[in-house]
Design a protein around this motif. Structure first.
Motif, PDB file in Angstrom:
ATOM      1  N   SER A  16       6.916  -6.069  -6.792  1.00  0.00           N
ATOM      2  CA  SER A  16       6.180  -7.332  -6.691  1.00  0.00           C
ATOM      3  C   SER A  16       5.673  -7.597  -5.280  1.00  0.00           C
ATOM      4  O   SER A  16       4.721  -8.362  -5.093  1.00  0.00           O
ATOM      5  CB  SER A  16       7.076  -8.485  -7.137  1.00  0.00           C
ATOM      6  OG  SER A  16       8.230  -8.569  -6.323  1.00  0.00           O
ATOM      7  N   TRP A  17       6.288  -6.954  -4.281  1.00  0.00           N
ATOM      8  CA  TRP A  17       5.884  -7.197  -2.893  1.00  0.00           C
ATOM      9  C   TRP A  17       4.752  -6.281  -2.416  1.00  0.00           C
ATOM     10  O   TRP A  17       4.346  -6.343  -1.257  1.00  0.00           O
ATOM     11  CB  TRP A  17       7.082  -7.062  -1.944  1.00  0.00           C
ATOM     12  CG  TRP A  17       7.950  -5.857  -2.180  1.00  0.00           C
ATOM     13  CD1 TRP A  17       9.141  -5.829  -2.834  1.00  0.00           C
ATOM     14  CD2 TRP A  17       7.694  -4.501  -1.750  1.00  0.00           C
ATOM     15  NE1 TRP A  17       9.654  -4.547  -2.848  1.00  0.00           N
ATOM     16  CE2 TRP A  17       8.786  -3.713  -2.192  1.00  0.00           C
ATOM     17  CE3 TRP A  17       6.665  -3.882  -1.042  1.00  0.00           C
ATOM     18  CZ2 TRP A  17       8.880  -2.345  -1.941  1.00  0.00           C
ATOM     19  CZ3 TRP A  17       6.752  -2.523  -0.798  1.00  0.00           C
ATOM     20  CH2 TRP A  17       7.840  -1.769  -1.245  1.00  0.00           C
ATOM     21  N   SER A  53      -2.023  -6.209  -1.636  1.00  0.00           N
ATOM     22  CA  SER A  53      -3.241  -5.983  -2.408  1.00  0.00           C
ATOM     23  C   SER A  53      -4.150  -5.017  -1.639  1.00  0.00           C
ATOM     24  O   SER A  53      -4.063  -4.888  -0.424  1.00  0.00           O
ATOM     25  CB  SER A  53      -3.971  -7.293  -2.668  1.00  0.00           C
ATOM     26  OG  SER A  53      -4.362  -7.891  -1.437  1.00  0.00           O
ATOM     27  N   ALA A 105      -3.521  -5.144  -7.316  1.00  0.00           N
ATOM     28  CA  ALA A 105      -3.790  -6.583  -7.379  1.00  0.00           C
ATOM     29  C   ALA A 105      -2.480  -7.309  -7.106  1.00  0.00           C
ATOM     30  O   ALA A 105      -1.475  -7.073  -7.784  1.00  0.00           O
ATOM     31  CB  ALA A 105      -4.336  -6.964  -8.748  1.00  0.00           C
ATOM     32  N   SER A 106      -2.474  -8.173  -6.095  1.00  0.00           N
ATOM     33  CA  SER A 106      -1.225  -8.811  -5.700  1.00  0.00           C
ATOM     34  C   SER A 106      -1.479 -10.119  -4.975  1.00  0.00           C
ATOM     35  O   SER A 106      -2.511 -10.297  -4.311  1.00  0.00           O
ATOM     36  CB  SER A 106      -0.444  -7.861  -4.777  1.00  0.00           C
ATOM     37  OG  SER A 106       0.739  -8.451  -4.302  1.00  0.00           O
ATOM     38  N   THR A 107      -0.504 -11.021  -5.082  1.00  0.00           N
ATOM     39  CA  THR A 107      -0.530 -12.256  -4.310  1.00  0.00           C
ATOM     40  C   THR A 107       0.488 -12.218  -3.175  1.00  0.00           C
ATOM     41  O   THR A 107       0.712 -13.215  -2.494  1.00  0.00           O
ATOM     42  CB  THR A 107      -0.221 -13.462  -5.220  1.00  0.00           C
ATOM     43  OG1 THR A 107       1.060 -13.273  -5.833  1.00  0.00           O
ATOM     44  CG2 THR A 107      -1.286 -13.603  -6.307  1.00  0.00           C
ATOM     45  N   SER A 108       1.092 -11.046  -2.976  1.00  0.00           N
ATOM     46  CA  SER A 108       2.105 -10.896  -1.927  1.00  0.00           C
ATOM     47  C   SER A 108       1.475 -11.046  -0.544  1.00  0.00           C
ATOM     48  O   SER A 108       0.331 -10.644  -0.310  1.00  0.00           O
ATOM     49  CB  SER A 108       2.769  -9.528  -2.037  1.00  0.00           C
ATOM     50  OG  SER A 108       3.576  -9.260  -0.910  1.00  0.00           O
ATOM     51  N   SER A 109       2.242 -11.598   0.379  1.00  0.00           N
ATOM     52  CA  SER A 109       1.776 -11.733   1.763  1.00  0.00           C
ATOM     53  C   SER A 109       2.162 -10.528   2.623  1.00  0.00           C
ATOM     54  O   SER A 109       1.816 -10.471   3.800  1.00  0.00           O
ATOM     55  CB  SER A 109       2.356 -13.007   2.391  1.00  0.00           C
ATOM     56  OG  SER A 109       3.781 -12.962   2.397  1.00  0.00           O
ATOM     57  N   THR A 127      -1.172  -4.079 -11.231  1.00  0.00           N
ATOM     58  CA  THR A 127      -0.750  -5.394 -10.770  1.00  0.00           C
ATOM     59  C   THR A 127       0.667  -5.337 -10.230  1.00  0.00           C
ATOM     60  O   THR A 127       1.589  -4.852 -10.917  1.00  0.00           O
ATOM     61  CB  THR A 127      -0.813  -6.425 -11.915  1.00  0.00           C
ATOM     62  OG1 THR A 127      -2.160  -6.484 -12.404  1.00  0.00           O
ATOM     63  CG2 THR A 127      -0.394  -7.804 -11.439  1.00  0.00           C
TER      64      THR A 127
END
Length: 267
Positions: free
Chosen positions: A141-142, A145, A175-179, A82
């Motif tokens: 964090s960046w 995904s 797994a990431s929500t980064s754009s 993640t």
């Protein structure tokens, strides 16, 4: 140990013993470091690197070989990392020789090894000091995904100025929500052109046995925007405890460089 005899069998024994001694000395002179990345772990879930467990500890042929990128073809990812979280690595050296390790990531899962582009996310200075230990790595964090290749390498310095190269890969899912998109991260092939010099001639690597040489790490800098993971090696010095001495250092630095900007488009 030699002995004397007047018969031909005694002469044969002396010759045989001499040959054995030469063989042993030759092997000592060219001894390999022998080591590999053994495992990647998230929580209680642990996977082996590509090719599975077992002996795969010899150096690769050269710093330009496909096997230095990854020793095996891509497999189906069985571990999820993640973005913004942590994961553990464990490497095993049969002989804990001096040298440095690093960790790279790539999203080029479907291209030839020589063409796959990576970026560095961690440095492990004097990684022999964490031999057979779990070390915690922060996933930026960046990170985008998707399926990715986690690539670990080690350059061993014990036969300086010759360098031994080792590499291992594991297939993971980020797994990431980064754009952020993979195409926005500055990345590069490992061997074409090579990211590491072929030898220590000319000062490309430090001579770990020369006390007058200041410590430095060879290789590209970490991708910008990474906090920790020993990406800043500017204050590291001989006698410190490897990765544990700078794992929480701030962003910038890595290898012998000054860092790269935060992820930007590389066209």
């Amino acid at each position: 140990m030699y002995w004397h005899s007047t018969d031909s069998r005694g002469a044969t024994r002396v010759a045989t013993t001499y040959c054995i001694l030469l063989t042993v000395l030759s092997r000592l002179h060219t001894a390999h470091g022998h080591g590999r990345l053994e495992a990647v772990r998230v929580g209680s879930i642990e996977i082996s690197t590509r090719g599975g467990p077992g002996y795969e500890d010899d150096p690769v042929p050269s710093h330009t070989a496909d096997s230095f990128v990854c020793r095996h073809p891509t497999t189906t990812p069985s571990l999820t990392i993640t973005a913004g979280g942590t994961f553990d690595l464990r490497w095993q050296f049969g002989a804990a020789h001096v040298g440095d390790c690093a960790l790279y990531l790539s999203y080029d899962t479907g291209v030839p090894l020589a063409d796959a582009k990576f970026f560095k996310i961690a440095n492990f200075p004097e990684c022999n000091k964490q031999n057979n230990q779990y070390v915690a790595v922060s996933a930026p964090s960046w990170l985008p995904s998707g399926s990715a290749i986690l690539r670990w390498d080690w350059y061993a310095l014990h036969v300086f100025p010759n360098i031994e190269f080792y590499g291992q890969c594991a297939d993971v899912t980020i797994a990431s929500t980064s754009s952020t998109l993979p195409s926005q991260i500055t990345s590069y092939p490992i061997t074409n052109p090579p990211i590491y010099p072929a030898s220590g001639v000319g000062g490309a690597y430090r001579n770990a046995f020369d006390a007058s040489v200041q410590w430095f790490m060879t290789g590209p800098a970490c991708a910008g925007g990474i906090e920790g993971n020993c990406c800043d090696t500017s204050t590291y010095a001989y006698g410190q405890n490897g990765y544990l001495a700078c794992a929480n250092s701030g962003a910038s630095g890595g290898g012998g460089g000054t860092g790269t900007p935060p992820p930007t488009s590389s066209t």
